[in-house]
Design a protein around this motif. Sequence first.
Motif, PDB file in Angstrom:
ATOM      1  N   VAL A   1      -7.431  10.571 -19.098  1.00  0.00           N
ATOM      2  CA  VAL A   1      -6.909   9.332 -18.493  1.00  0.00           C
ATOM      3  C   VAL A   1      -7.224   9.358 -17.003  1.00  0.00           C
ATOM      4  CG1 VAL A   1      -4.872   7.936 -18.055  1.00  0.00           C
ATOM      5  CG2 VAL A   1      -5.059   9.218 -20.203  1.00  0.00           C
ATOM      6  N   HIS A   2      -7.838   8.289 -16.515  1.00  0.00           N
ATOM      7  CA  HIS A   2      -8.277   8.227 -15.128  1.00  0.00           C
ATOM      8  C   HIS A   2      -7.581   7.099 -14.375  1.00  0.00           C
ATOM      9  CE1 HIS A   2     -11.718  10.896 -16.174  1.00  0.00           C
ATOM     10  NE2 HIS A   2     -11.614  10.267 -17.333  1.00  0.00           N
ATOM     11  N   ASP A   3      -7.357   7.342 -13.082  1.00  0.00           N
ATOM     12  CA  ASP A   3      -6.827   6.320 -12.173  1.00  0.00           C
ATOM     13  C   ASP A   3      -5.489   5.748 -12.633  1.00  0.00           C
ATOM     14  OD1 ASP A   3      -8.975   6.601 -10.424  1.00  0.00           O
ATOM     15  OD2 ASP A   3     -10.202   5.240 -11.616  1.00  0.00           O
ATOM     16  N   LEU A   4      -4.628   6.615 -13.107  1.00  0.00           N
ATOM     17  CA  LEU A   4      -3.242   6.240 -13.361  1.00  0.00           C
ATOM     18  C   LEU A   4      -2.466   6.703 -12.131  1.00  0.00           C
ATOM     19  CD1 LEU A   4      -1.273   6.763 -16.688  1.00  0.00           C
ATOM     20  CD2 LEU A   4      -0.193   6.861 -14.447  1.00  0.00           C
ATOM     21  N   ASP A   5      -2.203   5.780 -11.216  1.00  0.00           N
ATOM     22  CA  ASP A   5      -1.693   6.145  -9.900  1.00  0.00           C
ATOM     23  C   ASP A   5      -0.305   5.561  -9.643  1.00  0.00           C
ATOM     24  OD1 ASP A   5      -4.071   7.506  -9.221  1.00  0.00           O
ATOM     25  OD2 ASP A   5      -5.017   5.609  -8.683  1.00  0.00           O
ATOM     26  N   PHE A   6       0.402   6.191  -8.713  1.00  0.00           N
ATOM     27  CA  PHE A   6       1.702   5.677  -8.293  1.00  0.00           C
ATOM     28  C   PHE A   6       1.531   4.507  -7.330  1.00  0.00           C
ATOM     29  CE2 PHE A   6       2.977  10.135  -9.248  1.00  0.00           C
ATOM     30  CZ  PHE A   6       3.964   9.860 -10.185  1.00  0.00           C
ATOM     31  N   ASP A   7       2.452   3.554  -7.430  1.00  0.00           N
ATOM     32  CA  ASP A   7       2.483   2.488  -6.433  1.00  0.00           C
ATOM     33  C   ASP A   7       3.458   2.882  -5.326  1.00  0.00           C
ATOM     34  OD1 ASP A   7       5.058   1.970  -7.367  1.00  0.00           O
ATOM     35  OD2 ASP A   7       4.545   0.096  -8.369  1.00  0.00           O
TER      36      ASP A   7
ATOM     37  N   ASP B   1       0.850  -1.191   0.000  1.00  0.00           N
ATOM     38  CA  ASP B   1       0.000   0.000   0.000  1.00  0.00           C
ATOM     39  C   ASP B   1       0.888   1.243   0.000  1.00  0.00           C
ATOM     40  OD1 ASP B   1      -1.602   2.230   0.869  1.00  0.00           O
ATOM     41  OD2 ASP B   1      -3.106   0.800   1.554  1.00  0.00           O
ATOM     42  N   PRO B   2       0.763   2.123  -1.008  1.00  0.00           N
ATOM     43  CA  PRO B   2       1.641   3.293  -1.072  1.00  0.00           C
ATOM     44  C   PRO B   2       1.390   4.307   0.037  1.00  0.00           C
ATOM     45  CG  PRO B   2      -0.016   3.391  -2.807  1.00  0.00           C
ATOM     46  CD  PRO B   2      -0.144   2.052  -2.166  1.00  0.00           C
ATOM     47  N   LYS B   3       0.210   4.279   0.636  1.00  0.00           N
ATOM     48  CA  LYS B   3      -0.104   5.251   1.694  1.00  0.00           C
ATOM     49  C   LYS B   3       0.404   4.794   3.048  1.00  0.00           C
ATOM     50  CE  LYS B   3      -4.161   7.379  -0.475  1.00  0.00           C
ATOM     51  NZ  LYS B   3      -4.079   6.701  -1.777  1.00  0.00           N
ATOM     52  N   THR B   4       0.316   3.500   3.335  1.00  0.00           N
ATOM     53  CA  THR B   4       0.684   3.002   4.664  1.00  0.00           C
ATOM     54  C   THR B   4       1.971   2.180   4.676  1.00  0.00           C
ATOM     55  OG1 THR B   4      -0.545   0.920   4.408  1.00  0.00           O
ATOM     56  CG2 THR B   4      -1.761   2.845   5.237  1.00  0.00           C
ATOM     57  N   GLY B   5       2.393   1.710   3.502  1.00  0.00           N
ATOM     58  CA  GLY B   5       3.557   0.819   3.445  1.00  0.00           C
ATOM     59  C   GLY B   5       3.226  -0.615   3.806  1.00  0.00           C
ATOM     60  N   LYS B   6       1.968  -0.883   4.145  1.00  0.00           N
ATOM     61  CA  LYS B   6       1.561  -2.229   4.561  1.00  0.00           C
ATOM     62  C   LYS B   6       1.624  -3.206   3.387  1.00  0.00           C
ATOM     63  CE  LYS B   6      -2.312  -4.764   6.652  1.00  0.00           C
ATOM     64  NZ  LYS B   6      -3.716  -4.675   7.124  1.00  0.00           N
ATOM     65  N   ILE B   7       2.072  -4.426   3.667  1.00  0.00           N
ATOM     66  CA  ILE B   7       2.118  -5.485   2.658  1.00  0.00           C
ATOM     67  C   ILE B   7       0.774  -6.216   2.662  1.00  0.00           C
ATOM     68  CG2 ILE B   7       3.338  -7.532   1.848  1.00  0.00           C
ATOM     69  CD1 ILE B   7       4.983  -4.926   1.834  1.00  0.00           C
ATOM     70  N   VAL B   8       0.191  -6.369   1.470  1.00  0.00           N
ATOM     71  CA  VAL B   8      -1.158  -6.933   1.341  1.00  0.00           C
ATOM     72  C   VAL B   8      -1.153  -8.081   0.322  1.00  0.00           C
ATOM     73  CG1 VAL B   8      -2.233  -4.733   1.962  1.00  0.00           C
ATOM     74  CG2 VAL B   8      -1.778  -5.255  -0.447  1.00  0.00           C
ATOM     75  N   PRO B   9      -2.199  -8.909   0.322  1.00  0.00           N
ATOM     76  CA  PRO B   9      -2.221 -10.090  -0.559  1.00  0.00           C
ATOM     77  C   PRO B   9      -2.277  -9.750  -2.048  1.00  0.00           C
ATOM     78  CG  PRO B   9      -3.735 -10.375   1.283  1.00  0.00           C
ATOM     79  CD  PRO B   9      -3.312  -8.943   1.299  1.00  0.00           C
ATOM     80  N   TRP B  10      -1.697 -10.656  -2.837  1.00  0.00           N
ATOM     81  CA  TRP B  10      -1.793 -10.620  -4.300  1.00  0.00           C
ATOM     82  C   TRP B  10      -1.862 -12.066  -4.755  1.00  0.00           C
ATOM     83  CZ3 TRP B  10       1.500  -6.800  -7.736  1.00  0.00           C
ATOM     84  CH2 TRP B  10       0.975  -6.781  -9.039  1.00  0.00           C
ATOM     85  N   LEU B  11      -0.805 -12.628  -5.289  1.00  0.00           N
ATOM     86  CA  LEU B  11      -0.848 -14.054  -5.638  1.00  0.00           C
ATOM     87  C   LEU B  11      -0.870 -14.924  -4.382  1.00  0.00           C
ATOM     88  CD1 LEU B  11       1.630 -14.327  -8.652  1.00  0.00           C
ATOM     89  CD2 LEU B  11      -0.872 -14.196  -8.701  1.00  0.00           C
ATOM     90  N   ALA B  12      -0.278 -14.433  -3.329  1.00  0.00           N
ATOM     91  CA  ALA B  12      -0.372 -15.129  -2.036  1.00  0.00           C
ATOM     92  C   ALA B  12      -1.557 -14.551  -1.279  1.00  0.00           C
ATOM     93  CB  ALA B  12       0.912 -14.942  -1.244  1.00  0.00           C
ATOM     94  N   LYS B  13      -2.460 -15.414  -0.858  1.00  0.00           N
ATOM     95  CA  LYS B  13      -3.626 -14.930  -0.112  1.00  0.00           C
ATOM     96  C   LYS B  13      -3.298 -14.696   1.357  1.00  0.00           C
ATOM     97  CE  LYS B  13      -5.469 -19.643   0.502  1.00  0.00           C
ATOM     98  NZ  LYS B  13      -6.608 -20.532   0.220  1.00  0.00           N
ATOM     99  N   SER B  14      -2.235 -15.360   1.828  1.00  0.00           N
ATOM    100  CA  SER B  14      -1.785 -15.162   3.206  1.00  0.00           C
ATOM    101  C   SER B  14      -0.367 -15.697   3.338  1.00  0.00           C
ATOM    102  CB  SER B  14      -2.714 -15.878   4.203  1.00  0.00           C
ATOM    103  OG  SER B  14      -2.670 -17.282   3.992  1.00  0.00           O
ATOM    104  N   TRP B  15       0.267 -15.423   4.469  1.00  0.00           N
ATOM    105  CA  TRP B  15       1.633 -15.897   4.698  1.00  0.00           C
ATOM    106  C   TRP B  15       1.897 -15.982   6.197  1.00  0.00           C
ATOM    107  CZ3 TRP B  15       0.265 -11.649   1.831  1.00  0.00           C
ATOM    108  CH2 TRP B  15       0.305 -10.417   2.498  1.00  0.00           C
ATOM    109  N   ASP B  16       2.885 -16.777   6.538  1.00  0.00           N
ATOM    110  CA  ASP B  16       3.328 -16.933   7.921  1.00  0.00           C
ATOM    111  C   ASP B  16       4.824 -16.643   7.967  1.00  0.00           C
ATOM    112  OD1 ASP B  16       0.748 -18.089   8.808  1.00  0.00           O
ATOM    113  OD2 ASP B  16       1.374 -19.780   7.552  1.00  0.00           O
ATOM    114  N   ILE B  17       5.234 -15.916   8.996  1.00  0.00           N
ATOM    115  CA  ILE B  17       6.644 -15.578   9.166  1.00  0.00           C
ATOM    116  C   ILE B  17       7.096 -16.097  10.525  1.00  0.00           C
ATOM    117  CG2 ILE B  17       8.360 -13.719   9.230  1.00  0.00           C
ATOM    118  CD1 ILE B  17       6.341 -11.992   7.677  1.00  0.00           C
ATOM    119  N   SER B  18       8.219 -16.806  10.561  1.00  0.00           N
ATOM    120  CA  SER B  18       8.727 -17.319  11.828  1.00  0.00           C
ATOM    121  C   SER B  18       9.140 -16.157  12.735  1.00  0.00           C
ATOM    122  CB  SER B  18       9.931 -18.242  11.587  1.00  0.00           C
ATOM    123  OG  SER B  18      11.008 -17.518  11.001  1.00  0.00           O
ATOM    124  N   SER B  19       9.145 -16.380  14.026  1.00  0.00           N
ATOM    125  CA  SER B  19       9.428 -15.310  14.990  1.00  0.00           C
ATOM    126  C   SER B  19      10.819 -14.720  14.798  1.00  0.00           C
ATOM    127  CB  SER B  19       9.273 -15.829  16.416  1.00  0.00           C
ATOM    128  OG  SER B  19      10.152 -16.931  16.633  1.00  0.00           O
TER     129      SER B  19
END
Length: 539
Positions: A520-526, A84-102
């Motif tokens: 041209v509409h909705d040509l936005d930065f990532d 997300d360009p506004k928050t920097g949060k990582i969100v799903p795309w080809l992966a619907k979810s993920w787990d990260i070890s501690s």
Amino acid sequence: MNALPDVRSSRWAALTALVTSGVLLTACGSGTDGSGSGDGPAKSGGTLTFAVGSDAGCVDPQQVGSNDTIYSVRQLVDSLTDQDPKTGKIVPWLAKSWDISSDTTTFTFHLRSGVTFSDGSKLTAQVVKDNFDAVPKLGALGTLAQGYLSGVKSTAVVDPLTVKVTFAQPNAQFLQATSTHSLGIESSASVRRTPQQKCSDGVIGSGPFVLKQYVQNQSITLARRTGYAWGSSRWSKKGEAYLDKLVFKVVPEAGVRAGSLQSGQVDAIGSVGKANEAALKGGQVTLQRRANPGVVFGLGLNNSKPALKDARVRRAILLAVDRQQIADTVFPTGTRAATSVLAHTTPDYTDLSADLPLDAAKAKSLLDAAGWKTGSDGIRTKGGKKLSLTVTWIPNAATNQPALELIQQQLKAVGVQITLRQLQITQLAPTLQSGDYDASWGNITRADPDILRSNFSTKLANFYRVPAGALDTALTAQAATADTAKRKQLVGEAQQLIVQNAYYIPVVELQSQLGVAQKVHDLDFDASSRIQLHDTWIG
């Protein structure tokens, strides 16, 4: 792959990032998001013609570091995640979810079902493994992707839709890396092509567009992918893209690009500079600007040089630079003076503007205290030697030389002599690696604060020759924690240490500036200040 982190790969990834971000991320400006001003519902169809300034000579996203080419090839591939360009949060795309070890050494991705590549093959965990296993074999052009995967012990197929990536050491940056174009997923058949074949003939992706034609140094043509149904969770439109076709024309001259947009021959242009802003304003054109995340444009000091080993000298240089004057005089409208070593669009950026004042009197005082006395020519000397530094730079952006000439004047006013040394683009990386320089002008784009570790850790490239110490501790710790609050604190500490010790002299934030027709509409930065065209429409 190596059981231990491949420091050499990390070094060259950082060096390549420095070259490519400076060389090819030359669009500038700041400000708006979105484009177009008309009302009415979005509609499908039409061709978007986009003029860019250069061609990287390659249409494989995993091997491209140039914005002008990333704009097009990014549309060919999907990534495991998005950002997300506004928050920097990582969100799903080809992966619907993920787990990260501690300990952030293991990343397990759970893939969406039903995703196919344009050759009809299915996305599986094995395909992701094939991609990641092949990255080290990409060669010289693949060093960005190689750096993100440096230190991988294994990529394992858990089941058909679950893949596990394990690193030898903690590696919190990897999740953001999976959102980049450099780790965009290609079909297994595409992965088996040689790097040269992928560059010249293109790749087979699962993205919303497919490559139709590539004419080197002329154009890249893409067509909408029929049946596309697995877009990023960030996108507003579900299913296929709106546009039928995308045409990216290579138009090296900035004035010609601007004229083509004004006349309606093209619908959007990249790299709008200050000289063309006035002509484009007030017409049927919107100027869109966003600061590139990552390390800001500045002077990378060689901290091992005798004069620069003294923190008082480095601090004096930092205080003598008038950032706002440079931003206002040289760069496009809205360019921000640097307020940290990181641009404000970088996740975990900390505002350190209080540590970056213009204070020529304090600069002179520090140089006096360091034993540098003003000579008859205004340049300071000590032990019979002048306080003279050579700044290396490459002619990859029109703003480089005038910015440096202003810095030259500003530093001369406090008694520091600056000589400018122009290098060819291919000379920059080996020069930084060799240490045969006093200071270097550049920037590095990445939407993750781990870019600081890539550039300032003494355990990696360390081409600024920063001494080992507290900075290493903070950089290593931020890479090892999955706690977002803790990582933010550590990244903040790292920024403070770099700025307060003046290991690097931040000057201005590089901005990407586009010119976009109002139809041209909705040509936005990532998040990386590049573009994604799935949601873009013409009307």
